[in-house]
Design an enzyme around this catalytic site. Structure first.
Site, PDB file in Angstrom:
ATOM      1  N   ARG A  37       0.863  -1.178   0.000  1.00 14.15           N
ATOM      2  CA  ARG A  37       0.000   0.000   0.000  1.00 14.15           C
ATOM      3  C   ARG A  37       0.899   1.226   0.000  1.00 14.15           C
ATOM      4  NH1 ARG A  37      -3.536   0.939   5.148  1.00 14.15           N
ATOM      5  NH2 ARG A  37      -2.077   2.646   5.464  1.00 14.15           N
ATOM      6  N   HIS A  84      -4.208   4.711   4.211  1.00 15.20           N
ATOM      7  CA  HIS A  84      -5.448   3.955   3.967  1.00 15.20           C
ATOM      8  C   HIS A  84      -6.391   4.744   3.060  1.00 15.20           C
ATOM      9  CE1 HIS A  84      -9.172   1.753   4.572  1.00 15.20           C
ATOM     10  NE2 HIS A  84      -9.733   2.862   5.000  1.00 15.20           N
ATOM     11  N   TYR A 144       1.933   5.022  12.033  1.00 16.44           N
ATOM     12  CA  TYR A 144       2.071   3.598  12.362  1.00 16.44           C
ATOM     13  C   TYR A 144       3.035   2.836  11.453  1.00 16.44           C
ATOM     14  CZ  TYR A 144      -1.621   3.593   8.796  1.00 16.44           C
ATOM     15  OH  TYR A 144      -2.348   3.813   7.657  1.00 16.44           O
TER      16      TYR A 144
END
Lengths: 325, 347
Positions: free
Chosen positions: B260, B264, B273
């Protein structure tokens, strides 16, 4: 009522190959209440599907099959078991048409036995229909007897939107609810209530098994007091037949709403609010409700179960209280 | 393809099979690669439009483009997509246009997915055989099984593609849908696009056995884990799974290990994170670069091809963006329509 549902399903499946049934024990066993008895033998294992024990996917698979051209009739063995499928029903089936701007409908029927008084305790007795009537996009019907069950079943199967089809367990085998059922298929309109008994002094609005208790109470009270009480069977909880309720209450000026589900947030609350908003000037007394108690679900021991349930006596008491206004 | 655990050359959960030639011509290989480039460039444009304040929300497919290999193994004329929000390459393959995608990003009148009702990337179009999808994606796994069941009963040779992230595999619906497909040998490709993060929660906290394809055995279907960086390899694996499903031999669970490259969504800051070093390392394994190199090795792609391709796509996106920006929003009255079918309609 079981026979009417069975015959309705069988006749619909004979004339329309798009219809499939899926649910726990609906195949080899013919359903725990025998509504689908013999249908797997007649239509095969891919049209009458003994589903794995997983309610969310019973509804989810039905949704997908509907997308691809079938008319699935899912059975949730008891309404009490429907909770794992809530996401599929309320978040998916009910929202398909709106979220796709009309591109995808979701023509599924979810048949399910509901209601108590059959020693089913907490998890075979629930009446949680209000959880579904709250959701725009859903249709919810509650046929009271064999005649209405067969007619509303045909309407539900051919309705382009998802229909929760509630079958009261106490009406399944009670001769009182066997009514006259035509042999051929017929369809009753979803969203139309029925005036079961005409009257001018008071209106009782109810649905499902409690219609019997209401009619018994009304008969006794009328015989003694020469009262004239109108009784409405809703048949359909969403859409709700507002017009029939309003015109009756505008005529009688008094209304008692009776249902097995608990009172808080129930159908009776919605009907009360509609009447308060649209028929306030016609009311000659408080809008009253007889409903289930505010306990989580129905208990098992016979005296506890009886304490939970309403009957003609509690309805009669409410009629007397309301008549006094 | 064999079930998980028996894969030749299995290493670290990723199959490293021999690389036989795929059955695609050089022209088709370039088309597949072009779809990956289109997906990336269109996505980058959408990120920019979000940053510029013209789109309230954006969710990205960057790093997932290797899935294009699966989309190319499907037949848009007879198969179905039950996609999720990172499936831009698949919906483009099934015929959605860049203009429609950008109309959808901006929630403009007439965008094909929901007419501006849903967030962007919530795809759905009956005309394109793409099932409408919501935000909680687990629900679509049993639905995909249902679409396939409806095809199997009359004996159609339709194949259903559905996809989900590795986080979605924790939902009960994932289990239930695979269970149905296994029992009834339904023609479904269950594609898990494992990018290691469910928003912020890493794979290690999502599942104990991090080899997702291992679950296939529990459902009586073949499972395979592959790297999503080489779209040709993805295509080869998908081709086998599609052929098997079309033959009536049932479903396959395919785990594609992808990266990714973005947060998100446009509302997330992934450096809360994950580290910049980790992201930089992931970017060394860019599916566009890996696939381009593979095509060049095969003689199917040249630098000139690529320059010409990118120029053409840039112009296409510019035109589509202008049309989408100039299109009107839905009328407010549209908020209240299509709740139920028209009165009196029956099916």
């Amino acid at each position: 009522m079981i026979e009417a549902l069975h015959d309705g399903l069988q006749q619909e499946m004979e004339r329309d190959e798009r219809i499939i049934l899926l649910g726990e024990d609906v195949g080899r066993k013919g359903g725990v209440f025998k509504v689908t008895s013999g249908l797997m033998d007649q239509f095969g294992e891919l049209r009458v599907i003994d589903a794995p024990l997983a309610e969310s996917s019973i509804v989810g698979v039905a949704i997908g099959a509907a997308v691809n051209g079938l008319l699935p009739v899912a059975e949730i063995q008891f309404l009490d078991f429907i909770h794992p499928a809530m996401d599929q029903i309320l978040n998916e089936a009910a929202k398909f048409r709106y979220r796709s701007a009309g591109d995808f409908g979701c023509p599924i029927v979810i048949r399910t036995p509901y209601g108590g008084g059959i020693h089913g305790a907490l998890y075979h007795s629930q009446s949680i229909e209000a959880m579904f009537t709250h959701q725009p996009g859903m249709k919810v019907v509650a046929p009271v007897d064999a005649h209405d069950a067969k007619g509303l079943l045909s309407a539900a199967i051919h309705d382009p939107d998802p229909v929760l089809f509630l079958e009261h367990k106490r009406a399944y085998r009670d001769a009182y609810f066997s009514a006259d059922v035509p042999d051929d298929l017929y369809s009753l309109p979803i969203g139309k209530a029925r005036v079961v008994r005409e009257g001018s002094d008071m209106t009782i609005v109810t649905y499902g098994y409690y219609l019997k208790e209401c009619l018994d109470a009304v008969q006794e009270y009328s015989d003694e007091q020469q009262a004239s009480i109108e009784v409405i069977d809703l048949r359909s909880l969403r859409p709700l037949d507002k017009e029939t309720i309003l015109s009756s209450v505008m005529k009688t000026g008094k209304v008692l709403i009776v249902h097995e589900a608990n009172k808080f947030g129930g159908i009776g609350g919605e009907i009360s609010a509609i009447l308060a908003e649209e028929a306030f000037a016609y009311l000659d007394g408080p809008i009253m409700r007889v409903a289930g108690p505010e306990v989580p679900a129905m208990p098992y021991a016979p005296p506890l179960e009886k304490a939970f349930l309403q009957d003609k006596h509690t309805v009669r008491a409410a009629i007397e209280k309301l008549a006094a206004y | 393809m064999e079930s998980n655990g028996n894969l030749p050359g299995r290493r670290g959960g990723v199959a490293t099979l021999e690389r036989p030639a795929v059955d695609l011509s050089h022209v088709e290989l370039r088309q597949m690669y072009e779809l990956m480039v289109l997906s990336r460039m269109l996505d980058e444009r959408m990120v920019l439009m979000n940053r510029a304040g013209r789109a309230a929300f954006q969710i990205s497919c960057q790093g997932h483009e290797g899935v294009t290999g699966i989309a190319f193994a499907l037949d848009p004329a007879r198969d179905w997509l039950v996609p999720y929000y990172r499936d831009l390459p698949a919906v483009l393959r099934f015929g959605m246009t860049p203009r429609e995608v950008l109309m959808s990003l901006l929630a403009k009148q007439g965008e094909p997915n929901s007419n501006g009702r849903q967030m962007p990337a919530h795809y759905g179009s009956r005309r394109l055989r793409i099932v409408t999808t919501g935000s909680p994606v687990g629900t679509q796994i049993p639905q995909a099984a249902g679409v396939a069941l409806a095809a199997k009963i009359p004996g159609e040779d339709t194949v259903v593609y559905t996809a989900i992230g590795e986080g979605g595999t924790s939902e009960g619906d994932f289990h239930e849908g695979l269970n149905w497909a296994g029992i009834y040998k339904l023609p479904v490709l269950f594609v898990v696009q494992n990018n290691h993060y469910a928003i912020s929660v890493p794979l290690e906290k999502q599942m104990a056995n991090q080899d997702i394809s291992a679950r296939a055995e529990g459902y009586g279907m073949p499972g395979i884990s592959i790297s999503g960086s080489d779209a040709l390899e993805v295509y080869r694996v998908a081709r086998e799974a599609v052929d098997r499903a079309r033959r009536g031999d049932g479903p396959t669970l395919i785990e594609i290990k992808v990266h990714r490259f973005t947060p998100h969504s446009s509302d997330d800051d992934h450096f809360q994170y994950r580290t910049k070093d980790e992201l930089a390392q992931d970017r060394q394994d860019d599916p566009l670069v890996v696939t381009a190199n593979r095509l060049k090795e095969l003689g199917a792609l040249t630098d000139e091809h690529e320059q010409e391709m990118r120029a053409r796509i840039r112009q296409l996106i510019n035109e589509a963006g202008e049309e989408a920006e100039n299109a009107p929003y839905p009328d407010p009255s549209e908020a209240f329509t299509q709740v139920y079918a028209p009165e009196g309609m029956t099916v």
